[in-house]
Write a protein that holds these residues in place. Structure first.
Motif, PDB file in Angstrom:
ATOM      1  N   ALA A 131       0.876  -1.182   0.000  1.00 45.95           N
ATOM      2  CA  ALA A 131       0.000   0.000   0.000  1.00 45.95           C
ATOM      3  C   ALA A 131       0.905   1.221   0.000  1.00 45.95           C
ATOM      4  N   SER A 132       2.047   1.063  -0.675  1.00 42.88           N
ATOM      5  CA  SER A 132       2.988   2.157  -0.875  1.00 42.88           C
ATOM      6  C   SER A 132       3.404   2.810   0.434  1.00 42.88           C
ATOM      7  N   HIS A 133       3.121   4.093   0.564  1.00 44.10           N
ATOM      8  CA  HIS A 133       3.575   4.849   1.739  1.00 44.10           C
ATOM      9  C   HIS A 133       2.549   4.810   2.872  1.00 44.10           C
TER      10      HIS A 133
ATOM     11  N   ALA B 229      13.323   6.607   1.335  1.00 46.20           N
ATOM     12  CA  ALA B 229      12.372   6.074   0.354  1.00 46.20           C
ATOM     13  C   ALA B 229      11.124   5.635   1.111  1.00 46.20           C
ATOM     14  N   ASP B 230      10.080   5.308   0.382  1.00 45.08           N
ATOM     15  CA  ASP B 230       8.814   4.985   1.048  1.00 45.08           C
ATOM     16  C   ASP B 230       8.658   3.474   1.235  1.00 45.08           C
ATOM     17  N   GLY B 231       7.470   3.061   1.668  1.00 47.79           N
ATOM     18  CA  GLY B 231       7.190   1.670   1.992  1.00 47.79           C
ATOM     19  C   GLY B 231       7.657   0.702   0.925  1.00 47.79           C
TER      20      GLY B 231
ATOM     21  N   PRO C 160      -1.670  13.692 -16.064  1.00 54.36           N
ATOM     22  CA  PRO C 160      -2.399  13.639 -14.793  1.00 54.36           C
ATOM     23  C   PRO C 160      -1.553  12.981 -13.706  1.00 54.36           C
ATOM     24  N   THR C 161      -1.912  13.190 -12.459  1.00 55.00           N
ATOM     25  CA  THR C 161      -1.238  12.514 -11.353  1.00 55.00           C
ATOM     26  C   THR C 161      -1.374  11.001 -11.519  1.00 55.00           C
ATOM     27  N   GLY C 162      -0.295  10.289 -11.282  1.00 50.76           N
ATOM     28  CA  GLY C 162      -0.315   8.819 -11.418  1.00 50.76           C
ATOM     29  C   GLY C 162       0.783   8.380 -12.363  1.00 50.76           C
ATOM     30  N   TRP C 163       1.668   7.521 -11.866  1.00 44.85           N
ATOM     31  CA  TRP C 163       2.835   7.136 -12.667  1.00 44.85           C
ATOM     32  C   TRP C 163       2.444   6.473 -13.974  1.00 44.85           C
ATOM     33  N   LYS C 164       1.291   5.782 -13.957  1.00 41.95           N
ATOM     34  CA  LYS C 164       0.928   5.013 -15.159  1.00 41.95           C
ATOM     35  C   LYS C 164       0.796   5.905 -16.400  1.00 41.95           C
TER      36      LYS C 164
ATOM     37  N   GLU D 166       5.470  15.688  -8.040  1.00 39.84           N
ATOM     38  CA  GLU D 166       5.694  16.396  -6.788  1.00 39.84           C
ATOM     39  C   GLU D 166       5.593  15.468  -5.584  1.00 39.84           C
ATOM     40  N   SER D 167       4.887  14.338  -5.761  1.00 37.94           N
ATOM     41  CA  SER D 167       4.654  13.425  -4.648  1.00 37.94           C
ATOM     42  C   SER D 167       5.870  12.525  -4.397  1.00 37.94           C
ATOM     43  N   PHE D 168       7.053  13.085  -4.583  1.00 35.34           N
ATOM     44  CA  PHE D 168       8.312  12.422  -4.252  1.00 35.34           C
ATOM     45  C   PHE D 168       8.605  11.228  -5.168  1.00 35.34           C
TER      46      PHE D 168
ATOM     47  N   PHE E 299      -5.851  22.509  -7.309  1.00 34.73           N
ATOM     48  CA  PHE E 299      -6.644  21.787  -6.308  1.00 34.73           C
ATOM     49  C   PHE E 299      -6.986  20.413  -6.882  1.00 34.73           C
ATOM     50  N   ARG E 300      -6.793  19.375  -6.065  1.00 32.93           N
ATOM     51  CA  ARG E 300      -7.308  18.066  -6.479  1.00 32.93           C
ATOM     52  C   ARG E 300      -7.540  17.193  -5.251  1.00 32.93           C
ATOM     53  N   LEU E 301      -8.353  16.176  -5.436  1.00 31.28           N
ATOM     54  CA  LEU E 301      -8.572  15.227  -4.344  1.00 31.28           C
ATOM     55  C   LEU E 301      -7.615  14.059  -4.528  1.00 31.28           C
ATOM     56  N   SER E 302      -7.018  13.629  -3.416  1.00 28.95           N
ATOM     57  CA  SER E 302      -6.078  12.507  -3.470  1.00 28.95           C
ATOM     58  C   SER E 302      -6.781  11.246  -3.963  1.00 28.95           C
ATOM     59  N   GLY E 303      -6.019  10.418  -4.688  1.00 29.28           N
ATOM     60  CA  GLY E 303      -6.555   9.125  -5.115  1.00 29.28           C
ATOM     61  C   GLY E 303      -6.032   7.988  -4.263  1.00 29.28           C
ATOM     62  N   THR E 304      -5.230   8.286  -3.234  1.00 30.85           N
ATOM     63  CA  THR E 304      -4.584   7.198  -2.509  1.00 30.85           C
ATOM     64  C   THR E 304      -4.986   7.086  -1.043  1.00 30.85           C
ATOM     65  N   GLY E 305      -5.628   8.100  -0.483  1.00 33.57           N
ATOM     66  CA  GLY E 305      -5.987   8.042   0.943  1.00 33.57           C
ATOM     67  C   GLY E 305      -6.996   6.926   1.178  1.00 33.57           C
TER      68      GLY E 305
ATOM     69  N   LEU F 222      -7.944  16.667   0.497  1.00 27.79           N
ATOM     70  CA  LEU F 222      -7.828  17.757  -0.471  1.00 27.79           C
ATOM     71  C   LEU F 222      -6.365  18.179  -0.534  1.00 27.79           C
ATOM     72  N   ARG F 223      -5.815  18.224  -1.741  1.00 28.56           N
ATOM     73  CA  ARG F 223      -4.447  18.710  -1.898  1.00 28.56           C
ATOM     74  C   ARG F 223      -4.491  20.061  -2.604  1.00 28.56           C
ATOM     75  N   VAL F 224      -3.765  21.012  -2.034  1.00 27.39           N
ATOM     76  CA  VAL F 224      -3.674  22.348  -2.617  1.00 27.39           C
ATOM     77  C   VAL F 224      -2.194  22.593  -2.896  1.00 27.39           C
TER      78      VAL F 224
HETATM   79  C1  G16 Z   1       0.568   7.009  -6.260  1.00 33.32           C
HETATM   80  C2  G16 Z   1       0.923   7.066  -7.696  1.00 33.32           C
HETATM   81  C3  G16 Z   1       1.717   8.330  -7.943  1.00 33.32           C
HETATM   82  C4  G16 Z   1       0.904   9.523  -7.551  1.00 33.32           C
HETATM   83  C5  G16 Z   1       0.433   9.373  -6.142  1.00 33.32           C
HETATM   84  C6  G16 Z   1      -0.582  10.444  -5.911  1.00 33.32           C
HETATM   85  O1  G16 Z   1       1.757   7.006  -5.520  1.00 33.32           O
HETATM   86  O2  G16 Z   1       1.708   5.942  -8.045  1.00 33.32           O
HETATM   87  O3  G16 Z   1       2.064   8.373  -9.265  1.00 33.32           O
HETATM   88  O4  G16 Z   1       1.630  10.696  -7.632  1.00 33.32           O
HETATM   89  O5  G16 Z   1      -0.199   8.129  -5.953  1.00 33.32           O
HETATM   90  O6  G16 Z   1      -1.140  10.321  -4.697  1.00 33.32           O
HETATM   91  P1  G16 Z   1      -2.415  11.187  -4.368  1.00 33.32           P
HETATM   92  O7  G16 Z   1      -3.488  10.831  -5.352  1.00 33.32           O
HETATM   93  O8  G16 Z   1      -2.722  10.785  -2.963  1.00 33.32           O
HETATM   94  O9  G16 Z   1      -2.017  12.619  -4.484  1.00 33.32           O
HETATM   95  P2  G16 Z   1       2.197   5.781  -4.627  1.00 33.32           P
HETATM   96  O10 G16 Z   1       3.575   6.095  -4.167  1.00 33.32           O
HETATM   97  O11 G16 Z   1       1.166   5.812  -3.535  1.00 33.32           O
HETATM   98  O12 G16 Z   1       2.071   4.588  -5.506  1.00 33.32           O
END
Ligand code: G16
Length: 544
Positions: free
Chosen positions: A112-114, A277-279, A344-348, A365-367, A484-490, A496-498
């Protein structure tokens, strides 16, 4: 082989921006939950029988159990061979590397990444395809659709596979090869960077580093590469043993969560260089002595200097950044005369550009930073890139970054996160922003005039697919920007990310700190989005 009937109980849809399923451990422990996802992957790939898969995870709680479940299922579904990292361990970049080196059909990553781990923490699973990258959205949507139709899955009864002994075993008709998780990845790194030069730097006794493995997957990789191969002093890698609960740490390498590392770099006896580095090992944070390098600046700087490093000595063919990432790398691309893509945000989203040979380096930007060497972002790769540059330039991190700003100008940048919001409140806030988009251009907010505003829509230049509603961009005269965007990973409510950015073409004239420079934009962001009104929050929960 046995066929298990399951009640039709699909996993929840995946959020945009992520390429797998990321949920609490408790959700994953529900009967048939993991199995549902795995069978959906298999059913979406009828040709998987006889093929080779790579499987590994970041060692978090439930990693071993999940791997045993998956092995039984893929064997029952006719997969020919599976490469598994010893102990069930493989960093996300290492999975990508092994898929490519072995010519595998794909891979399954458990992470679950970080996000925090442990019985109360999170777990995740994602499928990577044969280029080593995360499954594209068309496929992940297909997995979800498949899960809605699923009424049974295939598995078999068998003793658990020994995950800790290198070599081959049989599981029903399938070969299970337990591989060293580090070897292939370390070879790839050696082919990209000047290990001799970095070794000389450590040997000189003039250079010290501290790398924080955050009790997650990168510890063993970092200890082997930095200490054994490159000669960093023993103990340069801290929190080096992957633990199921990450020792209670939140393995997200940022100024808030990598506290031990940050404190050691802001200390009188600080090492010259710090990193974490992360998880699962795909994110990175770079620090100098009493100095933080923003991920956006790091990407720009690596791009500007790539030609100095063996693996990139031909230069870069193009660059890319995710939309909210600062525009610092755009200026480098302009100077190099190459294209800079905004995705868009997301490595894919970088995958197509990398496969088509349109870009060499990319980052977020998300490291996250990476290149065409694999199809995931790569934390240790970024650290090695920095070490290679430090060994060439023999200057402090801060001097290298300020020199970069002198050449290209400085993008002051910060991200404000409002975490664990009620989903309805966060959605209403975004809807309210969308409703204002057409009326914002031309409006003055104090000294800042809006020149454009939109909801970012990406047109993929390779496959012509369109991704809409990827975040609100508001641009101001002079290069300032609020996103402004809503996170996709929480996994708790909505986040909310600003993102705030201000461009200063002649930074040497200004010695202001980031917070001061961006304070007015922060006020404007709160005003435009009516953050307090919708969320009852006055300040962000995390600032990075
Ligand atoms: C995942 C994606 C990254 C993206 C990040 C955004 O990171 O692989 O490309 O930048 O989510 O997170 P959020 O939508 O919360 O801003 P990871 O490291 O969780 O796989």
């Amino acid at each position: 082989m046995s066929i298990v009937d399951v009640p039709t109980q699909p996993f929840d849809d995946q959020k945009p921006g992520t390429s797998g399923l990321r949920k609490s451990v408790k959700q994953f422990q529900q009967a048939h939950y993991l199995e549902n996802f795995v069978q959906s992957i298999v059913n979406s790939h009828p040709e998987i029988a006889g093929k080779t898969l790579v499987i590994g995870g970041d060692g978090r709680y439930y990693n071993r159990e999940a791997i045993q479940t998956i092995l039984r299922m893929v064997a029952a579904n006719g997969v020919g061979r599976v490469l598994v990292g010893r102990g069930g361990l493989l960093s996300t970049p290492a999975v990508s590397c092994v898929i490519r080196r072995a010519g595998a059909y794909g891979g399954i990553i458990l992470s679950a990444s970080h996000n925090p781990g442990g019985p109360q923490g999170d777990f995740g699973i994602k499928f990577n395809v044969s280029n080593g990258g995360p499954a594209p959205e068309s496929l992940t949507k297909g997995f979800y659709q498949e899960s809605l139709r699923l009424s049974s899955y295939q598995t078999l009864s068998a003793a658990p596979v020994d995950l800790d002994t290198l070599g081959s075993q049989q599981l029903d008709g399938m070969v299970v090869e337990i591989i060293d998780p580090i070897t292939d990845y370390a070879h790839l790194m050696e082919s990209l960077f000047d290990f001799n030069l970095i070794h000389q730097m450590f040997n000189s006794g003039q250079f010290t580093m501290c790398f924080d493995g955050m009790n997650a997957i990168t510890g063993p990789y970092a200890a082997h590469i930095f200490e054994n191969m490159l000669g960093a002093a023993p103990g340069s890698v801290i929190n080096a043993t992957p633990l199921p609960d990450f020792g209670g740490l939140h393995p997200d390498p940022n100024l808030v969560h990598a506290r031990e590392l940050v404190d050691s770099l802001y200390h009188a006896e600080a090492p010259d260089f710090g990193a974490a580095a992360d998880g699962d090992g795909d994110r990175n944070m770079i620090l100098g002595r009493q100095f933080f390098v923003t991920p956006s600046d790091s990407l720009a700087l690596l791009a500007a200097n790539a030609h100095l490093v063996p693996g990139y000595k031909q230069g870069v063919v193009g660059l890319a950044r995710s939309m909210p990432t600062s525009q610092a790398v755009d200026r480098v691309a302009e100077a190099l005369g190459v294209e800079c893509y905004e995705t868009p945000t997301g490595w894919k989203f970088f995958g197509n550009l990398l496969d088509a040979g349109k870009i060499t380096l990319c980052g977020e930007e998300s490291f996250g930073t990476g290149s065409d060497h694999i199809r995931e972002k790569d934390g240790l790769w970024a650290v090695l890139f920095w070490l290679n540059l430090l060994a060439i330039k023999r200057a402090p991190v801060q001097a290298i970054v300020t020199d970069h700003w002198r050449r290209f100008g400085r993008n002051y940048y910060v991200r404000h996160d409002y975490e664990a919001l009620a989903i309805d409140a966060a959605t209403a806030l975004m809807e309210n922003l969308r409703s204002q988009l057409s009326s914002l251009p031309g409006v003055d907010f104090g000294s800042q005039r809006v020149i454009s505003s939109d909801d970012f829509e990406y047109h993929d230049p390779v496959d012509a697919s369109i991704s809409s509603n990827q975040g609100i961009r508001i641009s101001f005269e002079g290069g300032a920007r609020i996103v402004f965007r809503l996170s996709g990973t929480g996994t708790q409510g909505a986040t909310l990310r600003v993102y705030l950015e201000h461009f200063e073409p002649q930074p040497e004239r200004h010695t202001l700190d980031t917070q001061t420079v961006l304070s007015e934009l922060s006020r404007i962001a709160k005003e435009i989005a009516r953050i307090e009104h919708f969320t009852s929050r006055v300040e962000p929960s995390v600032i990075t």
